[in-house]
Design a protein around this motif. Sequence first.
Motif, PDB file in Angstrom:
ATOM      1  N   LEU A 193       0.841  -1.185   0.000  1.00  0.00           N
ATOM      2  CA  LEU A 193       0.000   0.000   0.000  1.00  0.00           C
ATOM      3  C   LEU A 193       0.884   1.245   0.000  1.00  0.00           C
ATOM      4  N   PRO A 194       0.476   2.298  -0.693  1.00  0.00           N
ATOM      5  CA  PRO A 194       1.215   3.563  -0.604  1.00  0.00           C
ATOM      6  C   PRO A 194       1.302   4.040   0.836  1.00  0.00           C
ATOM      7  N   LYS A 195       2.413   4.665   1.183  1.00  0.00           N
ATOM      8  CA  LYS A 195       2.626   5.117   2.556  1.00  0.00           C
ATOM      9  C   LYS A 195       1.532   6.058   3.046  1.00  0.00           C
ATOM     10  N   PHE A 196       1.082   6.986   2.161  1.00  0.00           N
ATOM     11  CA  PHE A 196       0.108   7.971   2.620  1.00  0.00           C
ATOM     12  C   PHE A 196      -1.222   7.312   2.970  1.00  0.00           C
ATOM     13  N   ILE A 197      -1.543   6.178   2.323  1.00  0.00           N
ATOM     14  CA  ILE A 197      -2.774   5.468   2.654  1.00  0.00           C
ATOM     15  C   ILE A 197      -2.619   4.708   3.970  1.00  0.00           C
ATOM     16  N   SER A 198      -1.517   3.972   4.101  1.00  0.00           N
ATOM     17  CA  SER A 198      -1.304   3.200   5.328  1.00  0.00           C
ATOM     18  C   SER A 198      -1.174   4.110   6.541  1.00  0.00           C
ATOM     19  N   ASN A 199      -0.534   5.264   6.361  1.00  0.00           N
ATOM     20  CA  ASN A 199      -0.391   6.197   7.486  1.00  0.00           C
ATOM     21  C   ASN A 199      -1.718   6.865   7.842  1.00  0.00           C
ATOM     22  N   ALA A 200      -2.472   7.235   6.818  1.00  0.00           N
ATOM     23  CA  ALA A 200      -3.725   7.951   7.058  1.00  0.00           C
ATOM     24  C   ALA A 200      -4.745   7.084   7.785  1.00  0.00           C
ATOM     25  N   PHE A 201      -4.779   5.792   7.416  1.00  0.00           N
ATOM     26  CA  PHE A 201      -5.776   4.900   8.010  1.00  0.00           C
ATOM     27  C   PHE A 201      -5.168   3.937   9.028  1.00  0.00           C
ATOM     28  N   GLN A 202      -3.884   4.183   9.354  1.00  0.00           N
ATOM     29  CA  GLN A 202      -3.175   3.359  10.329  1.00  0.00           C
ATOM     30  C   GLN A 202      -3.268   1.871   9.979  1.00  0.00           C
ATOM     31  N   LEU A 203      -2.921   1.582   8.733  1.00  0.00           N
ATOM     32  CA  LEU A 203      -2.960   0.215   8.231  1.00  0.00           C
ATOM     33  C   LEU A 203      -1.550  -0.338   8.119  1.00  0.00           C
ATOM     34  N   SER A 204      -1.471  -1.628   7.884  1.00  0.00           N
ATOM     35  CA  SER A 204      -0.176  -2.254   7.614  1.00  0.00           C
ATOM     36  C   SER A 204       0.342  -1.771   6.268  1.00  0.00           C
ATOM     37  N   THR A 205       1.645  -1.911   6.064  1.00  0.00           N
ATOM     38  CA  THR A 205       2.232  -1.473   4.787  1.00  0.00           C
ATOM     39  C   THR A 205       1.814  -2.357   3.625  1.00  0.00           C
ATOM     40  N   SER A 206       1.264  -3.532   3.925  1.00  0.00           N
ATOM     41  CA  SER A 206       0.771  -4.426   2.870  1.00  0.00           C
ATOM     42  C   SER A 206      -0.587  -4.975   3.268  1.00  0.00           C
ATOM     43  N   VAL A 207      -1.334  -5.420   2.287  1.00  0.00           N
ATOM     44  CA  VAL A 207      -2.650  -6.000   2.547  1.00  0.00           C
ATOM     45  C   VAL A 207      -2.749  -7.319   1.790  1.00  0.00           C
TER      46      VAL A 207
END
Length: 462
Positions: free
Chosen positions: A171-185
């Motif tokens: 996942l792009p960093k800005f998405i994972s950071n914004a939604f507090q997700l893992s770097t991969s899905v």
Amino acid sequence: MNKTTSAASLLISAVLVGLQTPLQPIQSALGFSIFGYTCVDYLIPKVGAVFIKRGIFGKDMSKVGRPIIPETIGVIPALVYLLVMFFYIPFLFARKGNNGGGGEADASAFSHSKLSSYLSSLLSLESMILLGLMDDLFDIRWRHKFFLPAIASIPLLIVYHFEFNQTSILLPKFISNAFQLSTSVDLGVLYYFYMAAVSIFCPNSINILAGINGLEVGQTLVIAVLLVINDLYYIVGYFLEDHLIQSAFEVHMFSLCFLIPFLGISLALYKYNKFPAKVFVGDTWCYFSGMVFAVIGISGHFAKTLMLFFLPQILNFVYSSPQLFGIVPCPRHRLPKFNESDGLLYNSYTEYEDSEESAESSDGKKKQLRPYLKPVFNLLEKMYLIKLVRNEKGEIVKSSNLTLINLVIIWFGPRNEGKLCTLIMQLQFAVGLLMLILRHTLAPTVFGFDNSWSMLNRFYIS
């Protein structure tokens, strides 16, 4: 090709195949590429008359007199490619040396676990050739043949599941950071639907962007060259940078082993299919060549990068979709119109009935422009994305067919068929090269990781 040139080509092939160096897989690929080129170059002139005799031919609509030309010739290089890839197996997977004296044999170029992926790729290509040939011979309806590549990809997907089953995407960093997700899905089973969609899109997108001499083969040549450049980036980086991931090196070496022989047979086919074409390649080539790219992207787990080089095909599909899905009337052939007086190709048009009382079309249905499309077409015309013809009342009676070929004619004017094909190939390469640069400069920033990031950092620092 004369006998002396053929013999020289085969000799060079033998030398390249026999050399033992760290880059032996690439050398063997070059040797088999020359061998494949020689075989295709020899066979096509021999079989052309046979195809015509059997009724497998078409008329070149963009030539004076509409000459008869052998059709479905793409099956010849496709079969030669399979033969070459069979001969290639010992050079990739046979262990070098022997252990008869108790010593261990030298490792093969690839581990034997990779052989299952290699063979499943060839099985998918065989299936695609068979299905493509059925389409050429029986003229399968578009809505039925659209999903044929998914059937051909089944062997590859099954082996991928049991051998790798890697279904995660970054996942792009800005998405994972914004939604507090893992770097991969992990997409799980959805990833297999995604790969099946890739296998459907690649062959069909090449088949849709076709219709002028050399374009079917030309676009595959450009995509293959771009993929080779991408692969060589990793191969060169492996020898320059100690921290480059080993798996990335193996994946792109594996990709080169498929692409380099493919370039050889494609160049030989292009020699006969380019303007003025001596042969037509048929849907068999479009499906086969597209599946070559699909199996490379799927087995190498870099389908997203692959799609960057298909951007013109993606745009052509989106641009054509109103006609493909029946929103705008779609003639059976949307080829540019050939003008015999100057030998140039002009825009072809879809014609509309301008009144309720007008005559019906040949299929018994009135072809009228839907009212809600009129403002859309007017806007597209202002953006130079469509060409319209109006009657004396100002009503739209014709619109240019929605293909990338027609769009290029709108932008650059009427062209000789050969020059038009060259222009489209140049645009494809320019867009692909830009995507390649962005892939290797923005990816580490956007995703926070890239399997070539350490080499990039080294270049940036220096």
